[in-house]
Design a protein around this motif. Sequence first.
Motif, PDB file in Angstrom:
ATOM      1  N   ASP A  97     100.810  37.858 109.222  1.00 12.59           N
ATOM      2  CA  ASP A  97     101.555  38.648 108.241  1.00 12.59           C
ATOM      3  C   ASP A  97     101.052  40.087 108.184  1.00 12.59           C
ATOM      4  O   ASP A  97     101.847  41.034 108.052  1.00 12.59           O
ATOM      5  N   GLU A  98      99.729  40.263 108.275  1.00 15.76           N
ATOM      6  CA  GLU A  98      99.171  41.625 108.296  1.00 15.76           C
ATOM      7  C   GLU A  98      99.685  42.405 109.495  1.00 15.76           C
ATOM      8  O   GLU A  98     100.018  43.591 109.386  1.00 15.76           O
ATOM      9  N   ARG A  99      99.728  41.760 110.634  1.00 12.47           N
ATOM     10  CA  ARG A  99     100.140  42.455 111.846  1.00 12.47           C
ATOM     11  C   ARG A  99     101.631  42.788 111.814  1.00 12.47           C
ATOM     12  O   ARG A  99     102.036  43.894 112.168  1.00 12.47           O
ATOM     13  N   VAL A 100     102.440  41.822 111.398  1.00 14.41           N
ATOM     14  CA  VAL A 100     103.883  42.063 111.350  1.00 14.41           C
ATOM     15  C   VAL A 100     104.214  43.167 110.349  1.00 14.41           C
ATOM     16  O   VAL A 100     105.147  43.950 110.556  1.00 14.41           O
ATOM     17  N   ALA A 101     103.428  43.254 109.271  1.00 11.62           N
ATOM     18  CA  ALA A 101     103.676  44.299 108.269  1.00 11.62           C
ATOM     19  C   ALA A 101     103.514  45.700 108.854  1.00 11.62           C
ATOM     20  O   ALA A 101     104.030  46.676 108.290  1.00 11.62           O
ATOM     21  N   ASN A 102     102.823  45.817 109.989  1.00 11.28           N
ATOM     22  CA  ASN A 102     102.638  47.124 110.618  1.00 11.28           C
ATOM     23  C   ASN A 102     103.780  47.518 111.546  1.00 11.28           C
ATOM     24  O   ASN A 102     103.824  48.653 112.035  1.00 11.28           O
ATOM     25  N   ILE A 103     104.710  46.596 111.797  1.00 11.02           N
ATOM     26  CA  ILE A 103     105.775  46.890 112.756  1.00 11.02           C
ATOM     27  C   ILE A 103     106.706  48.017 112.297  1.00 11.02           C
ATOM     28  O   ILE A 103     107.084  48.870 113.117  1.00 11.02           O
ATOM     29  N   PRO A 104     107.130  48.100 111.031  1.00  5.91           N
ATOM     30  CA  PRO A 104     107.974  49.236 110.648  1.00  5.91           C
ATOM     31  C   PRO A 104     107.350  50.588 110.982  1.00  5.91           C
ATOM     32  O   PRO A 104     108.040  51.490 111.481  1.00  5.91           O
ATOM     33  N   ALA A 105     106.051  50.738 110.730  1.00  2.93           N
ATOM     34  CA  ALA A 105     105.388  52.001 111.073  1.00  2.93           C
ATOM     35  C   ALA A 105     105.364  52.209 112.577  1.00  2.93           C
ATOM     36  O   ALA A 105     105.492  53.350 113.063  1.00  2.93           O
ATOM     37  N   LEU A 106     105.207  51.133 113.326  1.00  2.00           N
ATOM     38  CA  LEU A 106     105.205  51.238 114.783  1.00  2.00           C
ATOM     39  C   LEU A 106     106.576  51.652 115.291  1.00  2.00           C
ATOM     40  O   LEU A 106     106.700  52.487 116.203  1.00  2.00           O
ATOM     41  N   LEU A 107     107.628  51.096 114.701  1.00  4.06           N
ATOM     42  CA  LEU A 107     108.985  51.508 115.074  1.00  4.06           C
ATOM     43  C   LEU A 107     109.203  52.984 114.789  1.00  4.06           C
ATOM     44  O   LEU A 107     109.765  53.722 115.611  1.00  4.06           O
ATOM     45  N   THR A 108     108.755  53.430 113.637  1.00  6.13           N
ATOM     46  CA  THR A 108     108.910  54.840 113.278  1.00  6.13           C
ATOM     47  C   THR A 108     108.146  55.731 114.257  1.00  6.13           C
ATOM     48  O   THR A 108     108.637  56.799 114.661  1.00  6.13           O
ATOM     49  N   LYS A 109     106.955  55.312 114.644  1.00 10.14           N
ATOM     50  CA  LYS A 109     106.137  56.095 115.580  1.00 10.14           C
ATOM     51  C   LYS A 109     106.889  56.355 116.882  1.00 10.14           C
ATOM     52  O   LYS A 109     106.793  57.456 117.448  1.00 10.14           O
ATOM     53  N   TYR A 110     107.619  55.355 117.352  1.00  4.61           N
ATOM     54  CA  TYR A 110     108.326  55.495 118.621  1.00  4.61           C
ATOM     55  C   TYR A 110     109.823  55.762 118.437  1.00  4.61           C
ATOM     56  O   TYR A 110     110.599  55.557 119.354  1.00  4.61           O
ATOM     57  N   ARG A 111     110.185  56.197 117.242  1.00  3.97           N
ATOM     58  CA  ARG A 111     111.562  56.626 116.941  1.00  3.97           C
ATOM     59  C   ARG A 111     112.577  55.520 117.218  1.00  3.97           C
ATOM     60  O   ARG A 111     113.624  55.745 117.798  1.00  3.97           O
ATOM     61  N   MET A 112     112.229  54.314 116.794  1.00  8.72           N
ATOM     62  CA  MET A 112     113.132  53.177 116.916  1.00  8.72           C
ATOM     63  C   MET A 112     113.616  52.761 115.536  1.00  8.72           C
ATOM     64  O   MET A 112     112.861  52.816 114.565  1.00  8.72           O
ATOM     65  N   ASP A 113     114.853  52.292 115.477  1.00 10.18           N
ATOM     66  CA  ASP A 113     115.387  51.779 114.215  1.00 10.18           C
ATOM     67  C   ASP A 113     115.267  50.271 114.124  1.00 10.18           C
ATOM     68  O   ASP A 113     115.213  49.709 113.025  1.00 10.18           O
ATOM     69  N   ALA A 114     115.240  49.615 115.281  1.00 10.73           N
ATOM     70  CA  ALA A 114     115.182  48.151 115.294  1.00 10.73           C
ATOM     71  C   ALA A 114     114.563  47.697 116.612  1.00 10.73           C
ATOM     72  O   ALA A 114     114.486  48.449 117.587  1.00 10.73           O
ATOM     73  N   TRP A 115     114.133  46.461 116.609  1.00 16.72           N
ATOM     74  CA  TRP A 115     113.522  45.840 117.805  1.00 16.72           C
ATOM     75  C   TRP A 115     114.095  44.444 117.885  1.00 16.72           C
ATOM     76  O   TRP A 115     113.897  43.620 116.987  1.00 16.72           O
ATOM     77  N   LEU A 116     114.843  44.170 118.940  1.00 18.15           N
ATOM     78  CA  LEU A 116     115.582  42.919 119.070  1.00 18.15           C
ATOM     79  C   LEU A 116     114.945  42.046 120.154  1.00 18.15           C
ATOM     80  O   LEU A 116     114.759  42.486 121.291  1.00 18.15           O
ATOM     81  N   ILE A 117     114.601  40.822 119.774  1.00 18.86           N
ATOM     82  CA  ILE A 117     114.030  39.851 120.709  1.00 18.86           C
ATOM     83  C   ILE A 117     114.934  38.627 120.717  1.00 18.86           C
ATOM     84  O   ILE A 117     115.226  38.053 119.664  1.00 18.86           O
ATOM     85  N   SER A 118     115.396  38.234 121.886  1.00 17.62           N
ATOM     86  CA  SER A 118     116.212  37.034 122.040  1.00 17.62           C
ATOM     87  C   SER A 118     115.563  36.162 123.106  1.00 17.62           C
ATOM     88  O   SER A 118     115.232  36.642 124.193  1.00 17.62           O
ATOM     89  N   GLN A 119     115.376  34.886 122.808  1.00 18.96           N
ATOM     90  CA  GLN A 119     114.633  34.004 123.707  1.00 18.96           C
ATOM     91  C   GLN A 119     115.067  32.570 123.492  1.00 18.96           C
ATOM     92  O   GLN A 119     115.642  32.232 122.459  1.00 18.96           O
ATOM     93  N   ARG A 120     114.774  31.749 124.484  1.00 13.21           N
ATOM     94  CA  ARG A 120     115.075  30.330 124.369  1.00 13.21           C
ATOM     95  C   ARG A 120     113.820  29.517 124.665  1.00 13.21           C
ATOM     96  O   ARG A 120     112.891  30.008 125.303  1.00 13.21           O
ATOM     97  N   GLU A 121     113.824  28.270 124.175  1.00 13.38           N
ATOM     98  CA  GLU A 121     112.695  27.383 124.412  1.00 13.38           C
ATOM     99  C   GLU A 121     112.438  27.260 125.910  1.00 13.38           C
ATOM    100  O   GLU A 121     113.378  27.101 126.695  1.00 13.38           O
TER     101      GLU A 121
END
Length: 447
Positions: free
Chosen positions: A48-72
């Motif tokens: 949870d601590e690490r995921v909470a840092n993702i918005p700041a990471l997105l802002t750092k690299y000028r991203m609005d969203a990060w999309l991951i799609s995967q299957r088992e």
Amino acid sequence: MYCRAILVLSLLQLLCLAYGQLHPTTPARYQKLPSLREQAAILDGWRDERVANIPALLTKYRMDAWLISQREHAEDPLWWSVKYATEYAPHRRTVLLFHTNTSTLAGQPNPLRWVDNTGAVWPELHQVLERYRPHRIALNTDKFIAFSSGLHVGEYEALAEELGERWMERTVNEPMLAIEYVAARVPGQLDYYRDLQEITWALVEEAFSEKVITPGVTTTEDVEWWYREKMLLLNVTTWNHPRVSVITPESFPGWSGTKDIIHEGDLLHVDFGITAMGMNTDVQHMAYVLRTSQGETDAPQGLKEGLKSANKMQDIVLEKMQAGKTGNEVLSESLIEMIDEGIRGQIYCHPIGDYGHAPGAVMGFTNLPYFVPVLGELRILPNTYYSIELYAYSFVPERNETLRFRVEENAYWNATTEQWHFVRGRQERFHLVNARAEYTPTLFVQS
């Protein structure tokens, strides 16, 4: 009196560090890790601590969203660093959408998650995108860096078909998102990483002792399988099979140990690490098998000098490893100083953490000793862990031969000192196998 004794001990430890005496003064002990149930709660907190840092990471690299799609069975490498402890696979199709907590998604779960095998995810994802209207959507499609290339071809085609040109033309490849996210550590991990390091050292100290090795009988493969069996008893696992070797002038770092019977006078080497609590260790240590039949009580001086040369190389690398430099810059500067110091050897350091070979800048490979394309051009990140892995050539007069002295220890970034420190010191003296000594079983201790 007790507090004064602790203070004196701490000052002595600091003095030892200041003068380069980094070999622990006491034998390693098997630390008792929390129960698996307790570990799951700890791991989820770190997650949870690490995921909470993702918005700041997105802002750092000028991203609005990060999309991951995967299957088992076709997981994105990122999955193993964003999942909860009791999750073992992204069932069916698992889609994650990380966002910056702004606009219409403010206060929404981050990431938004869909688990689906009916196709219902696509209209719902469309609705979210319509509300959020991201201009730059990161996809893990990098062709050079594994941690940033987890979107399988079939999933990419499915996204292209379902999202259409409007959203696909806004997708961007930004490899640093995955690199920085997976590599970054949170403060609570270090104490447990110290425990893992001590367990690793305890394994080495026991393996390279008369408890496990009987000269003329025990083989290097016997010792390798002793490690594997012992780890099961400790409730830890490994990310690579232990590699145990008898070091000779011909032996070279590789992916397997040697197949030798161990004899008195042999110089031994192990390369292995353990996996527990979502983290990995990676060490290389050496041992000397005393010629007890001849009354030998210590390793020859020539071997000791070789280990000193390898330790000096470690000092050089840690000094040059300033955050912000590229791995190739650190490598080049280190090699130049080695020449000035009259040391010959090779450097091949790498990040470590969620993976044994974690994302981030590397400094050399065994087959690329002077410059590493792509991974060597990445910059050293603070707040990470590294394996300081290398060897020094040194002539051993007692043997009339030149050997490679192969060492590896894990280091962490200290934000206060802005320097790298070994997690549990480093090997500065050989483990000694004394066939005539009586051994004392190593005890478990409560951490």
